[in-house]
Design a protein around this motif. Structure first.
Motif, PDB file in Angstrom:
ATOM      1  N   PRO A  40      32.855  -8.150 -46.346  1.00 54.44           N
ATOM      2  CA  PRO A  40      32.511  -6.929 -45.605  1.00 54.44           C
ATOM      3  C   PRO A  40      33.010  -5.672 -46.312  1.00 54.44           C
ATOM      4  O   PRO A  40      34.178  -5.599 -46.718  1.00 54.44           O
ATOM      5  CB  PRO A  40      33.215  -7.123 -44.267  1.00 54.44           C
ATOM      6  N   GLY A  41      32.128  -4.721 -46.480  1.00 50.37           N
ATOM      7  CA  GLY A  41      32.496  -3.466 -47.096  1.00 50.37           C
ATOM      8  C   GLY A  41      32.633  -3.495 -48.604  1.00 50.37           C
ATOM      9  O   GLY A  41      33.033  -2.495 -49.209  1.00 50.37           O
ATOM     10  N   LYS A  42      32.306  -4.631 -49.201  1.00 52.51           N
ATOM     11  CA  LYS A  42      32.430  -4.766 -50.660  1.00 52.51           C
ATOM     12  C   LYS A  42      31.093  -5.093 -51.287  1.00 52.51           C
ATOM     13  O   LYS A  42      30.170  -5.556 -50.625  1.00 52.51           O
ATOM     14  CB  LYS A  42      33.460  -5.842 -51.009  1.00 52.51           C
ATOM     15  N   GLU A  43      31.006  -4.877 -52.579  1.00 49.53           N
ATOM     16  CA  GLU A  43      29.792  -5.222 -53.302  1.00 49.53           C
ATOM     17  C   GLU A  43      29.725  -6.731 -53.532  1.00 49.53           C
ATOM     18  O   GLU A  43      30.749  -7.426 -53.555  1.00 49.53           O
ATOM     19  CB  GLU A  43      29.753  -4.483 -54.636  1.00 49.53           C
ATOM     20  N   ARG A  44      28.509  -7.185 -53.716  1.00 49.87           N
ATOM     21  CA  ARG A  44      28.317  -8.595 -54.033  1.00 49.87           C
ATOM     22  C   ARG A  44      28.900  -8.873 -55.418  1.00 49.87           C
ATOM     23  O   ARG A  44      28.672  -8.114 -56.358  1.00 49.87           O
ATOM     24  CB  ARG A  44      26.832  -8.948 -54.002  1.00 49.87           C
ATOM     25  N   GLU A  45      29.646  -9.971 -55.536  1.00 54.78           N
ATOM     26  CA  GLU A  45      30.313 -10.266 -56.793  1.00 54.78           C
ATOM     27  C   GLU A  45      30.005 -11.670 -57.277  1.00 54.78           C
ATOM     28  O   GLU A  45      29.770 -12.584 -56.488  1.00 54.78           O
ATOM     29  CB  GLU A  45      31.835 -10.089 -56.668  1.00 54.78           C
ATOM     30  N   PHE A  46      30.053 -11.822 -58.571  1.00 57.17           N
ATOM     31  CA  PHE A  46      29.813 -13.102 -59.218  1.00 57.17           C
ATOM     32  C   PHE A  46      30.948 -14.076 -58.919  1.00 57.17           C
ATOM     33  O   PHE A  46      32.128 -13.699 -58.916  1.00 57.17           O
ATOM     34  CB  PHE A  46      29.704 -12.878 -60.726  1.00 57.17           C
ATOM     35  N   VAL A  47      30.582 -15.334 -58.681  1.00 54.21           N
ATOM     36  CA  VAL A  47      31.573 -16.382 -58.460  1.00 54.21           C
ATOM     37  C   VAL A  47      31.498 -17.440 -59.566  1.00 54.21           C
ATOM     38  O   VAL A  47      32.500 -17.742 -60.205  1.00 54.21           O
ATOM     39  CB  VAL A  47      31.371 -17.060 -57.085  1.00 54.21           C
ATOM     40  N   ALA A  48      30.299 -17.995 -59.783  1.00 52.56           N
ATOM     41  CA  ALA A  48      30.159 -19.064 -60.773  1.00 52.56           C
ATOM     42  C   ALA A  48      28.695 -19.194 -61.164  1.00 52.56           C
ATOM     43  O   ALA A  48      27.803 -18.776 -60.421  1.00 52.56           O
ATOM     44  CB  ALA A  48      30.668 -20.390 -60.221  1.00 52.56           C
ATOM     45  N   ALA A  49      28.458 -19.789 -62.327  1.00 49.68           N
ATOM     46  CA  ALA A  49      27.101 -20.035 -62.793  1.00 49.68           C
ATOM     47  C   ALA A  49      27.058 -21.330 -63.582  1.00 49.68           C
ATOM     48  O   ALA A  49      28.077 -21.781 -64.130  1.00 49.68           O
ATOM     49  CB  ALA A  49      26.598 -18.877 -63.652  1.00 49.68           C
ATOM     50  N   ILE A  50      25.858 -21.911 -63.648  1.00 55.94           N
ATOM     51  CA  ILE A  50      25.677 -23.161 -64.368  1.00 55.94           C
ATOM     52  C   ILE A  50      24.331 -23.114 -65.069  1.00 55.94           C
ATOM     53  O   ILE A  50      23.349 -22.616 -64.520  1.00 55.94           O
ATOM     54  CB  ILE A  50      25.778 -24.360 -63.398  1.00 55.94           C
ATOM     55  N   SER A  51      24.297 -23.624 -66.288  1.00 57.22           N
ATOM     56  CA  SER A  51      23.066 -23.615 -67.065  1.00 57.22           C
ATOM     57  C   SER A  51      22.071 -24.627 -66.500  1.00 57.22           C
ATOM     58  O   SER A  51      22.413 -25.463 -65.664  1.00 57.22           O
ATOM     59  CB  SER A  51      23.362 -23.928 -68.530  1.00 57.22           C
ATOM     60  N   TRP A  52      20.838 -24.568 -66.984  1.00 59.98           N
ATOM     61  CA  TRP A  52      19.777 -25.352 -66.365  1.00 59.98           C
ATOM     62  C   TRP A  52      19.998 -26.847 -66.474  1.00 59.98           C
ATOM     63  O   TRP A  52      19.588 -27.604 -65.591  1.00 59.98           O
ATOM     64  CB  TRP A  52      18.414 -24.957 -66.927  1.00 59.98           C
ATOM     65  N   ARG A  53      20.658 -27.313 -67.496  1.00 63.59           N
ATOM     66  CA  ARG A  53      20.954 -28.741 -67.585  1.00 63.59           C
ATOM     67  C   ARG A  53      22.333 -29.085 -67.043  1.00 63.59           C
ATOM     68  O   ARG A  53      22.672 -30.251 -66.903  1.00 63.59           O
ATOM     69  CB  ARG A  53      20.866 -29.210 -69.041  1.00 63.59           C
ATOM     70  N   GLY A  54      23.114 -28.062 -66.753  1.00 64.60           N
ATOM     71  CA  GLY A  54      24.455 -28.302 -66.236  1.00 64.60           C
ATOM     72  C   GLY A  54      25.514 -28.474 -67.294  1.00 64.60           C
ATOM     73  O   GLY A  54      26.658 -28.782 -66.979  1.00 64.60           O
ATOM     74  N   TYR A  55      25.158 -28.224 -68.551  1.00 63.07           N
ATOM     75  CA  TYR A  55      26.112 -28.456 -69.634  1.00 63.07           C
ATOM     76  C   TYR A  55      27.131 -27.328 -69.748  1.00 63.07           C
ATOM     77  O   TYR A  55      28.236 -27.534 -70.276  1.00 63.07           O
ATOM     78  CB  TYR A  55      25.378 -28.595 -70.958  1.00 63.07           C
ATOM     79  N   THR A  56      26.764 -26.144 -69.270  1.00 63.04           N
ATOM     80  CA  THR A  56      27.630 -24.978 -69.416  1.00 63.04           C
ATOM     81  C   THR A  56      27.871 -24.339 -68.070  1.00 63.04           C
ATOM     82  O   THR A  56      26.942 -24.174 -67.278  1.00 63.04           O
ATOM     83  CB  THR A  56      26.984 -23.946 -70.369  1.00 63.04           C
ATOM     84  N   THR A  57      29.126 -23.990 -67.812  1.00 63.98           N
ATOM     85  CA  THR A  57      29.482 -23.311 -66.576  1.00 63.98           C
ATOM     86  C   THR A  57      30.370 -22.117 -66.880  1.00 63.98           C
ATOM     87  O   THR A  57      30.999 -22.043 -67.948  1.00 63.98           O
ATOM     88  CB  THR A  57      30.239 -24.243 -65.615  1.00 63.98           C
ATOM     89  N   SER A  58      30.409 -21.174 -65.964  1.00 62.69           N
ATOM     90  CA  SER A  58      31.314 -20.041 -66.087  1.00 62.69           C
ATOM     91  C   SER A  58      31.770 -19.630 -64.697  1.00 62.69           C
ATOM     92  O   SER A  58      31.080 -19.890 -63.704  1.00 62.69           O
ATOM     93  CB  SER A  58      30.653 -18.872 -66.817  1.00 62.69           C
ATOM     94  N   TYR A  59      32.947 -19.011 -64.645  1.00 61.05           N
ATOM     95  CA  TYR A  59      33.578 -18.678 -63.367  1.00 61.05           C
ATOM     96  C   TYR A  59      34.204 -17.289 -63.413  1.00 61.05           C
ATOM     97  O   TYR A  59      34.668 -16.829 -64.455  1.00 61.05           O
ATOM     98  CB  TYR A  59      34.683 -19.690 -63.053  1.00 61.05           C
ATOM     99  N   ALA A  60      34.263 -16.682 -62.253  1.00 65.81           N
ATOM    100  CA  ALA A  60      35.054 -15.472 -62.112  1.00 65.81           C
ATOM    101  C   ALA A  60      36.530 -15.846 -62.222  1.00 65.81           C
ATOM    102  O   ALA A  60      36.933 -16.942 -61.823  1.00 65.81           O
ATOM    103  CB  ALA A  60      34.782 -14.816 -60.760  1.00 65.81           C
ATOM    104  N   ASP A  61      37.324 -14.948 -62.748  1.00 68.02           N
ATOM    105  CA  ASP A  61      38.750 -15.227 -62.914  1.00 68.02           C
ATOM    106  C   ASP A  61      39.421 -15.560 -61.587  1.00 68.02           C
ATOM    107  O   ASP A  61      40.348 -16.368 -61.537  1.00 68.02           O
ATOM    108  CB  ASP A  61      39.444 -14.029 -63.554  1.00 68.02           C
ATOM    109  N   SER A  62      38.939 -14.948 -60.519  1.00 64.92           N
ATOM    110  CA  SER A  62      39.570 -15.128 -59.211  1.00 64.92           C
ATOM    111  C   SER A  62      39.402 -16.537 -58.649  1.00 64.92           C
ATOM    112  O   SER A  62      40.144 -16.928 -57.737  1.00 64.92           O
ATOM    113  CB  SER A  62      39.007 -14.116 -58.223  1.00 64.92           C
ATOM    114  N   VAL A  63      38.444 -17.312 -59.176  1.00 62.97           N
ATOM    115  CA  VAL A  63      38.204 -18.655 -58.641  1.00 62.97           C
ATOM    116  C   VAL A  63      38.427 -19.742 -59.692  1.00 62.97           C
ATOM    117  O   VAL A  63      38.367 -20.933 -59.358  1.00 62.97           O
ATOM    118  CB  VAL A  63      36.790 -18.790 -58.054  1.00 62.97           C
ATOM    119  N   LYS A  64      38.667 -19.345 -60.906  1.00 57.15           N
ATOM    120  CA  LYS A  64      38.827 -20.320 -61.985  1.00 57.15           C
ATOM    121  C   LYS A  64      39.975 -21.273 -61.665  1.00 57.15           C
ATOM    122  O   LYS A  64      41.056 -20.855 -61.264  1.00 57.15           O
ATOM    123  CB  LYS A  64      39.094 -19.575 -63.301  1.00 57.15           C
ATOM    124  N   GLY A  65      39.713 -22.568 -61.831  1.00 53.84           N
ATOM    125  CA  GLY A  65      40.716 -23.576 -61.531  1.00 53.84           C
ATOM    126  C   GLY A  65      40.696 -24.055 -60.094  1.00 53.84           C
ATOM    127  O   GLY A  65      41.316 -25.082 -59.766  1.00 53.84           O
TER     128      GLY A  65
END
Length: 123
Positions: A40-65
């Motif tokens: 609430p009251g904040k902009e939409r932010e990135f959390v995580a992403a995954i490539s189409w085959r699932g071989y590559t992922t990335s995370y926001a620092d706030s959720v990494k681990g």
């Protein structure tokens, strides 16, 4: 591609949830997928992403681990496993799809969005 997110809820801090995002259409495996959240009251932010085959992922620092993104192309579904939840993780979580893995942290790069699912973490 139509996306339907589910799995949100109310949990206590330290607990876990698994979000799911079911996609319609036969081309799901062609898309990179992302999870975003908006408090609430904040902009939409990135959390995580995954490539189409699932071989590559990335995370926001706030959720990494703590969070893990995965996908099952046979089921046209992408998941977000959220462990060790914190009150600051409270938000509406959205899944989204884009045709390539570049600029995956940018909301405007995504072509399709789900409706969102509420995650509330109490302290």
């Amino acid at each position: 591609v139509q996306l339907q997110a589910s799995g949100g809820g109310l949990v206590q801090a330290g607990c876990y949830l698994r979000l799911s995002c079911a996609a319609s259409g036969r081309t799901f495996s062609s898309y990179a997928m992302g999870w975003f959240r908006q408090a609430p009251g904040k902009e939409r932010e990135f959390v995580a992403a995954i490539s189409w085959r699932g071989y590559t992922t990335s995370y926001a620092d706030s959720v990494k681990g703590r969070f893990t993104i995965s996908r099952d192309n046979a089921k046209n579904t992408v998941y977000l496993q959220m462990n060790s939840l914190k009150p600051e993780d409270t938000a509406v979580y959205y899944c989204a799809a884009k045709l390539d893995y570049t600029d995956r942290e940018k909301t405007y790069e995504y072509d399709y969005w789900g409706q969102g699912t509420q995650v509330t973490v109490s302290s």
